[in-house]
Structures are given as C-alpha cells and as structure tokens.
Design an enzyme around this catalytic site. Sequence first.
Site, PDB file in Angstrom:
ATOM      1  N   PRO A 202      -4.502   7.350  15.140  1.00 55.11           N
ATOM      2  CA  PRO A 202      -5.200   7.956  13.548  1.00 55.11           C
ATOM      3  C   PRO A 202      -3.840   9.222  12.623  1.00 55.11           C
ATOM      4  O   PRO A 202      -4.297   8.797  10.996  1.00 55.11           O
ATOM      5  CB  PRO A 202      -6.858   8.605  13.639  1.00 55.11           C
ATOM      6  CG  PRO A 202      -6.630   9.326  15.153  1.00 55.11           C
ATOM      7  CD  PRO A 202      -5.321   8.130  16.220  1.00 55.11           C
TER       8      PRO A 202
ATOM      9  N   MET B   1      -0.387  10.510  12.410  1.00 58.38           N
ATOM     10  CA  MET B   1       0.861  10.473  13.365  1.00 58.38           C
ATOM     11  C   MET B   1       1.721  11.248  12.484  1.00 58.38           C
ATOM     12  O   MET B   1       3.718  10.855  13.219  1.00 58.38           O
ATOM     13  CB  MET B   1       1.645   8.263  13.032  1.00 58.38           C
ATOM     14  CG  MET B   1       0.966   7.418  13.055  1.00 58.38           C
ATOM     15  SD  MET B   1       2.048   5.969  13.777  1.00 58.38           S
ATOM     16  CE  MET B   1       0.774   4.757  14.731  1.00 58.38           C
TER      17      MET B   1
ATOM     18  N   GLY C 196      -1.535   3.088  11.988  1.00 55.99           N
ATOM     19  CA  GLY C 196      -1.770   4.079  11.268  1.00 55.99           C
ATOM     20  C   GLY C 196      -3.458   3.449  10.819  1.00 55.99           C
ATOM     21  O   GLY C 196      -4.166   4.680  10.568  1.00 55.99           O
ATOM     22  N   THR C 197      -3.545   2.325  10.954  1.00 57.60           N
ATOM     23  CA  THR C 197      -4.304   2.344  10.214  1.00 57.60           C
ATOM     24  C   THR C 197      -5.912   2.854  11.121  1.00 57.60           C
ATOM     25  O   THR C 197      -6.403   2.405  12.234  1.00 57.60           O
ATOM     26  CB  THR C 197      -5.386   1.104   9.658  1.00 57.60           C
ATOM     27  OG1 THR C 197      -3.560   0.174   9.366  1.00 57.60           O
ATOM     28  CG2 THR C 197      -6.148   0.455   9.070  1.00 57.60           C
TER      29      THR C 197
ATOM     30  N   GLY D  22      -9.914   9.744   9.918  1.00 56.31           N
ATOM     31  CA  GLY D  22      -9.655   9.205  11.427  1.00 56.31           C
ATOM     32  C   GLY D  22      -9.935   9.906  12.734  1.00 56.31           C
ATOM     33  O   GLY D  22      -9.933  10.565  13.803  1.00 56.31           O
TER      34      GLY D  22
ATOM     35  N   GLY E  82       0.670  -1.476   0.041  1.00 55.23           N
ATOM     36  CA  GLY E  82       0.128  -0.711  -0.065  1.00 55.23           C
ATOM     37  C   GLY E  82       1.083   1.232   0.082  1.00 55.23           C
ATOM     38  O   GLY E  82       2.042   1.092  -0.098  1.00 55.23           O
ATOM     39  N   LYS E  83       0.639   2.353   0.199  1.00 58.06           N
ATOM     40  CA  LYS E  83       0.787   3.704  -0.208  1.00 58.06           C
ATOM     41  C   LYS E  83       1.537   3.952   1.448  1.00 58.06           C
ATOM     42  O   LYS E  83       2.663   4.173   0.922  1.00 58.06           O
ATOM     43  CB  LYS E  83       0.014   4.381  -0.712  1.00 58.06           C
ATOM     44  CG  LYS E  83      -0.941   5.016  -2.342  1.00 58.06           C
ATOM     45  CD  LYS E  83      -1.327   5.167  -2.911  1.00 58.06           C
ATOM     46  CE  LYS E  83      -2.864   5.831  -1.822  1.00 58.06           C
ATOM     47  NZ  LYS E  83      -3.832   4.566  -1.738  1.00 58.06           N
TER      48      LYS E  83
ATOM     49  N   LYS F 293      -9.958   7.004  -0.800  1.00 59.93           N
ATOM     50  CA  LYS F 293     -10.220   7.002   0.137  1.00 59.93           C
ATOM     51  C   LYS F 293     -11.565   6.587   0.456  1.00 59.93           C
ATOM     52  O   LYS F 293     -11.923   7.786   0.235  1.00 59.93           O
ATOM     53  CB  LYS F 293      -9.388   7.973   0.911  1.00 59.93           C
ATOM     54  CG  LYS F 293      -9.377   8.365   2.709  1.00 59.93           C
ATOM     55  CD  LYS F 293      -8.827   9.407   3.370  1.00 59.93           C
ATOM     56  CE  LYS F 293      -9.611   9.310   4.941  1.00 59.93           C
ATOM     57  NZ  LYS F 293      -8.997   8.273   5.642  1.00 59.93           N
TER      58      LYS F 293
ATOM     59  N   HIS G 199      -9.544  13.875   0.474  1.00 62.35           N
ATOM     60  CA  HIS G 199      -8.153  12.987   1.029  1.00 62.35           C
ATOM     61  C   HIS G 199      -8.250  12.612  -0.308  1.00 62.35           C
ATOM     62  O   HIS G 199      -9.277  12.866  -1.564  1.00 62.35           O
ATOM     63  CB  HIS G 199      -8.304  11.784   1.362  1.00 62.35           C
ATOM     64  CG  HIS G 199      -7.798  11.984   3.105  1.00 62.35           C
ATOM     65  ND1 HIS G 199      -9.157  12.727   4.001  1.00 62.35           N
ATOM     66  CD2 HIS G 199      -7.268  12.324   3.621  1.00 62.35           C
ATOM     67  CE1 HIS G 199      -9.264  12.488   4.994  1.00 62.35           C
ATOM     68  NE2 HIS G 199      -7.392  12.335   5.111  1.00 62.35           N
TER      69      HIS G 199
HETATM   70  N1  LIG Z   1      -2.215   7.183  11.132  1.00 65.53           N
HETATM   71  C1  LIG Z   1      -1.942   7.958  10.311  1.00 65.53           C
HETATM   72  O1  LIG Z   1      -0.989   8.438   9.753  1.00 65.53           O
HETATM   73  C2  LIG Z   1      -1.963   7.603   8.525  1.00 65.53           C
HETATM   74  C3  LIG Z   1      -3.402   6.608   8.528  1.00 65.53           C
HETATM   75  N2  LIG Z   1      -3.817   6.207   7.261  1.00 65.53           N
HETATM   76  C4  LIG Z   1      -4.678   5.207   7.530  1.00 65.53           C
HETATM   77  O2  LIG Z   1      -3.753   4.112   6.806  1.00 65.53           O
HETATM   78  C5  LIG Z   1      -3.949   3.150   5.733  1.00 65.53           C
HETATM   79  C6  LIG Z   1      -3.952   2.731   4.686  1.00 65.53           C
HETATM   80  O3  LIG Z   1      -3.891   3.653   3.963  1.00 65.53           O
HETATM   81  P1  LIG Z   1      -2.971   3.903   2.556  1.00 65.53           P
HETATM   82  O4  LIG Z   1      -1.920   3.166   2.817  1.00 65.53           O
HETATM   83  O5  LIG Z   1      -3.335   5.092   1.661  1.00 65.53           O
HETATM   84  O6  LIG Z   1      -4.503   2.582   1.628  1.00 65.53           O
HETATM   85  P2  LIG Z   1      -3.653   1.803   0.861  1.00 65.53           P
HETATM   86  O7  LIG Z   1      -5.022   1.275  -0.150  1.00 65.53           O
HETATM   87  O8  LIG Z   1      -2.823   2.590  -0.098  1.00 65.53           O
HETATM   88  O9  LIG Z   1      -3.624   0.671   1.325  1.00 65.53           O
HETATM   89  C7  LIG Z   1      -3.780  -0.359   1.923  1.00 65.53           C
HETATM   90  C8  LIG Z   1      -2.840  -2.113   1.634  1.00 65.53           C
HETATM   91  O10 LIG Z   1      -3.708  -3.164   2.834  1.00 65.53           O
HETATM   92  C9  LIG Z   1      -3.963  -3.983   1.970  1.00 65.53           C
HETATM   93  N3  LIG Z   1      -4.773  -5.281   2.473  1.00 65.53           N
HETATM   94  C10 LIG Z   1      -5.995  -4.985   2.023  1.00 65.53           C
HETATM   95  N4  LIG Z   1      -6.094  -6.066   2.906  1.00 65.53           N
HETATM   96  C11 LIG Z   1      -5.443  -6.509   3.555  1.00 65.53           C
HETATM   97  C12 LIG Z   1      -4.999  -7.667   4.972  1.00 65.53           C
HETATM   98  N5  LIG Z   1      -6.167  -8.397   5.234  1.00 65.53           N
HETATM   99  N6  LIG Z   1      -3.521  -7.684   5.188  1.00 65.53           N
HETATM  100  C13 LIG Z   1      -3.030  -6.832   6.009  1.00 65.53           C
HETATM  101  N7  LIG Z   1      -2.764  -6.328   3.851  1.00 65.53           N
HETATM  102  C14 LIG Z   1      -3.567  -5.682   3.678  1.00 65.53           C
HETATM  103  C15 LIG Z   1      -4.620  -3.409   0.314  1.00 65.53           C
HETATM  104  O11 LIG Z   1      -3.963  -4.547  -0.513  1.00 65.53           O
HETATM  105  P3  LIG Z   1      -5.142  -4.859  -1.808  1.00 65.53           P
HETATM  106  O12 LIG Z   1      -4.431  -3.429  -1.745  1.00 65.53           O
HETATM  107  O13 LIG Z   1      -4.011  -5.713  -2.039  1.00 65.53           O
HETATM  108  O14 LIG Z   1      -5.735  -4.815  -1.438  1.00 65.53           O
HETATM  109  C16 LIG Z   1      -3.582  -2.595  -0.007  1.00 65.53           C
HETATM  110  O15 LIG Z   1      -1.664  -2.849   0.065  1.00 65.53           O
HETATM  111  C17 LIG Z   1      -6.181   4.120   6.074  1.00 65.53           C
HETATM  112  O16 LIG Z   1      -7.097   3.388   6.865  1.00 65.53           O
HETATM  113  C18 LIG Z   1      -5.761   5.094   6.301  1.00 65.53           C
HETATM  114  O17 LIG Z   1      -6.887   5.856   7.151  1.00 65.53           O
HETATM  115  C19 LIG Z   1      -3.150   7.077   6.101  1.00 65.53           C
HETATM  116  C20 LIG Z   1      -2.442   8.098   6.582  1.00 65.53           C
HETATM  117  C21 LIG Z   1      -1.646   8.056   7.873  1.00 65.53           C
HETATM  118  O1  LIG Z   2      -6.253   7.924   4.430  1.00 62.55           O
HETATM  119  C1  LIG Z   2      -5.554   9.175   4.510  1.00 62.55           C
HETATM  120  O2  LIG Z   2      -3.926   9.142   2.987  1.00 62.55           O
HETATM  121  C2  LIG Z   2      -4.909   9.001   6.159  1.00 62.55           C
HETATM  122  N1  LIG Z   2      -6.040   8.725   6.944  1.00 62.55           N
HETATM  123  C3  LIG Z   2      -5.876   8.945   7.910  1.00 62.55           C
HETATM  124  C4  LIG Z   2      -6.760   9.633   8.699  1.00 62.55           C
HETATM  125  O3  LIG Z   2      -8.095   8.952   8.143  1.00 62.55           O
HETATM  126  O4  LIG Z   2      -7.203  10.579   9.002  1.00 62.55           O
HETATM  127  C5  LIG Z   2      -5.019  10.361   8.569  1.00 62.55           C
HETATM  128  C6  LIG Z   2      -4.936  11.743   7.633  1.00 62.55           C
HETATM  129  O5  LIG Z   2      -5.663  11.915   6.638  1.00 62.55           O
HETATM  130  C7  LIG Z   2      -4.123  10.440   5.538  1.00 62.55           C
END
Ligand SMILES: NC(=O)C1=CN([C@@H]2O[C@H](COP(=O)(O)OP(=O)(O)OC[C@H]3O[C@@H](n4cnc5c(N)ncnc54)[C@H](OP(=O)(O)O)[C@@H]3O)[C@@H](O)[C@H]2O)C=CC1
Ligand SMILES: O=C(O)C1=N[C@H](C(=O)O)C[C@H](O)C1
Length: 334
Positions: free
Chosen positions: A177, A179, A153-154, A221, A62-63, A216, A212
């Site tokens: 939510p 970081m 962070g999910t 969060g 993922g990203k 998304k 976003h």
């Molecule tokens: N706390 C923070 O600071 C931040 C939190 N976030 C959160 O992080 C999460 C991910 O964001 P982002 O990276 O942009 O999303 P992406 O969709 O780019 O990445 C999520 C990844 O998780 C994979 N995935 C799905 N199901 C599973 C599983 N059962 N086991 C392992 N991997 C799995 C997906 O695979 P596939 O593509 O094959 O489905 C995908 O590659 C979101 O909830 C977002 O809100 C994001 C940015 C900052």
């Molecule tokens: O999905 C994102 O990109 C992000 N998700 C987090 C949220 O749901 O608050 C943190 C940030 O906004 C980026």
Amino acid sequence: MLLHQRGVWGSQKQQLHRGSQSRGLLSIPRSQRHASCKGLVVQALKSSEVPKPQIMVNSMTGKMGQAVADATRRAGLQLVPYTLCASDVAAASKSMTADGQQIELVGPETRDAVIGAIKEQYPNLIMVDYTVPDVIHSMADFYVKHGTPFVMGTTGGDRMRLLCEVDASNVFAVIAPNMGKQIVAFQAMFEQAAASYPGAFSGYKLRVIESHQSTKKDTSGTAKAVVASLNDLGLNFDVSQIELVREPKQQMEVMRVPESALGGHAFHTYQLVSEDGSVAFEFKHNVVGRATYAEGTVDACLFLAMQMHLAKELDVPGRTLYNMTDVLRAGAMR
Ligand SMILES: NC(=O)C1=CN([C@@H]2O[C@H](COP(=O)(O)OP(=O)(O)OC[C@H]3O[C@@H](n4cnc5c(N)ncnc54)[C@H](OP(=O)(O)O)[C@@H]3O)[C@@H](O)[C@H]2O)C=CC1
Ligand SMILES: O=C(O)C1=N[C@H](C(=O)O)C[C@H](O)C1
C-alpha cells in the site's frame, strides 16, 4: 525465504562465489543450490546479466501512473508504450504521449486480445498497477490469468483475498500500500516492534488522522497497515475510526499541508495515550507529492526482475509474492 538475501556468509562466501562462477550453478546438487544462490546473487549483482524490466504502467492516465512513467525514464528503463485504461470509450477517445512516444490506451474489453502480442514484443515485461480500489481484484485477475509479473501499489479491495490468490498463482509480484522507502521502513519498525513486544501498549488509546488530496476516495492503505501493527502492540482500534481529512481549509490549517501540495500529499498522524493520560506518544509521516512512491515502484520492478532471474537460474521453487519490506530488506533500493 528470499532468494536474494543479505547476510554474513562467513568463509563459505569465497568458495560459493568460486563455485557459482566456475562450475555453473546447475552442476551443484539441488539441495545445495539455495546456499549457492548467495554466490549467484553476488555475481548477478556485479554483472548486467539480470534482464532489465520493461515497464508497462496501468494506468498512465492517472497521477501515480504519470509519476511512475517519469521515474521509469529517470532510471533509464524502457517504458512499454501501452497502458490499460478505465474503458474502451476512453481508449478510443483519448491519446497520450510519454517522453515523446505515443502511448496506446487499451480498454478492459480489448486487453485480453492484445496482451499476447505485448508479452511477445516485450519479453521482460513487468506491469505496474496504480488504478483504483474498485477494480483491484479485476486487475490482479488479469495479471494472474496472463502470467504477467506485476508491481501493485493500488490500495483497497480485500487485501487477504488479493494476497492469497496472487500467492497461490505463483505469478511474481510485489504488492504494497506504500512504496516510499522511508515510509516502508517506518511501517517495518512497527511490524517488528509488534512481533518482538506483542501487547506492549495494552490499555493505550489511539487516534489516527490522515490527510490526502480531496480526490482520494478510500481510507489510506498505509494507515490501515500501521493500525494493524499497533493493534498487535495491544491497541484495540478499528480502521473505521481513522479520521479522514479531505477538505482543503482543514488540511492547511489543522494538518499544515502546504497549499501547493493540496493536489498530491499524504499526511498521517498517530497519537497514543495511556489509560490515565500520564504517557503520550505522537508519530507522523508527511509526504508532499508522489515522487517517493514512484521511485520505490521502480526499485520494486528491479527487485522483481532479480528474483525472477535467480529463480530461473537456480531452477528451484522460491517465493513469488513479495512486499516492499522484502525490497527494503534486500537492500534493493537505489
Ligand atoms: N502504494 C503506494 O505507494 C501508493 C498507492 N497509491 C494508490 O494508487 C491508486 C491510484 O492513485 P492515483 O494515481 O492518485 O489515482 P488516480 O485516480 O489519479 O489514477 C487512477 C487511474 O486508474 C484509472 N482506472 C480506473 N479504472 C481502471 C481500470 N479498470 N483499468 C485501468 N485503469 C483504470 C483511472 O482512469 P479514469 O480517471 O478514467 O477513471 C485513473 O486514471 C490509489 O489506490 C492510491 O491509494 C497512491 C500513491 C502511492
Ligand atoms: O492515494 C494516495 O495518494 C496515497 N495512497 C496510499 C495509501 O492509501 O496509503 C499511499 C499514500 O498514502 C498516498
């Protein structure tokens, strides 16, 4: 209570520091160890004795996973060459490298069978979780089941259930939510204002707009957490009222998101207006890209490694579940 606390220690500091250095902490009566841990913190912070975390990022497909892998490398920390992915089909069909090393993808059906060997090979393993809201509880259950410390962070899921179950497990974790250091500081300011002046904005109306990348699916969060603090300040706002902007044209024209950032951004606006409309506030936090969260995630891993080290050295039960405000408060951001 945080094992790792900053604060003025007065005249005790030198004595504690000498004590923890010369006689060894465990020779100090248990009742005094907490106080002495501060000396240990000073000592540990000045020495490389805290084991460096070996970071396994889930999911590196993922990203955010990619961003954290990059930040891990920038920090000079070891990236564990495995990543949990969405399915065993994906694990069998995808291959990926990070920084020139082959990364093995592990699917949900296989992970229980391989985690033991991974833990044995990487004794200072910390899992980083950036998966998707739909699997957040399954991921937390896995980390708890295998006792692997993690930084999650999910977003999404049932946050109270998540925090209660992880706290009860005594598995070391940082869950937040957001970081990004300065966003966490912004959130903490509202939390503190709500704690100090509850109801201060009673009668005010709130509008929350968040933009976003169009991929998304869940509501931010971060926005939900800020709304909780604003409600403690007297607002009466339901998170279902948060306005989501996911359409690129509107994002550029209304939220002023640069076109180059459409694929990865987080623009939040909070508008507060008094009942008679005579007083108005507006707060924004706008992030382009993902680097700030990835850097904060590595800080959280280093913080967690410190907490585990102190807990082991002090042999006293302390907290195991932390959030990013704890990381910020401990000054554990590089
Ligand atoms: N706390 C923070 O600071 C931040 C939190 N976030 C959160 O992080 C999460 C991910 O964001 P982002 O990276 O942009 O999303 P992406 O969709 O780019 O990445 C999520 C990844 O998780 C994979 N995935 C799905 N199901 C599973 C599983 N059962 N086991 C392992 N991997 C799995 C997906 O695979 P596939 O593509 O094959 O489905 C995908 O590659 C979101 O909830 C977002 O809100 C994001 C940015 C900052
Ligand atoms: O999905 C994102 O990109 C992000 N998700 C987090 C949220 O749901 O608050 C943190 C940030 O906004 C980026």
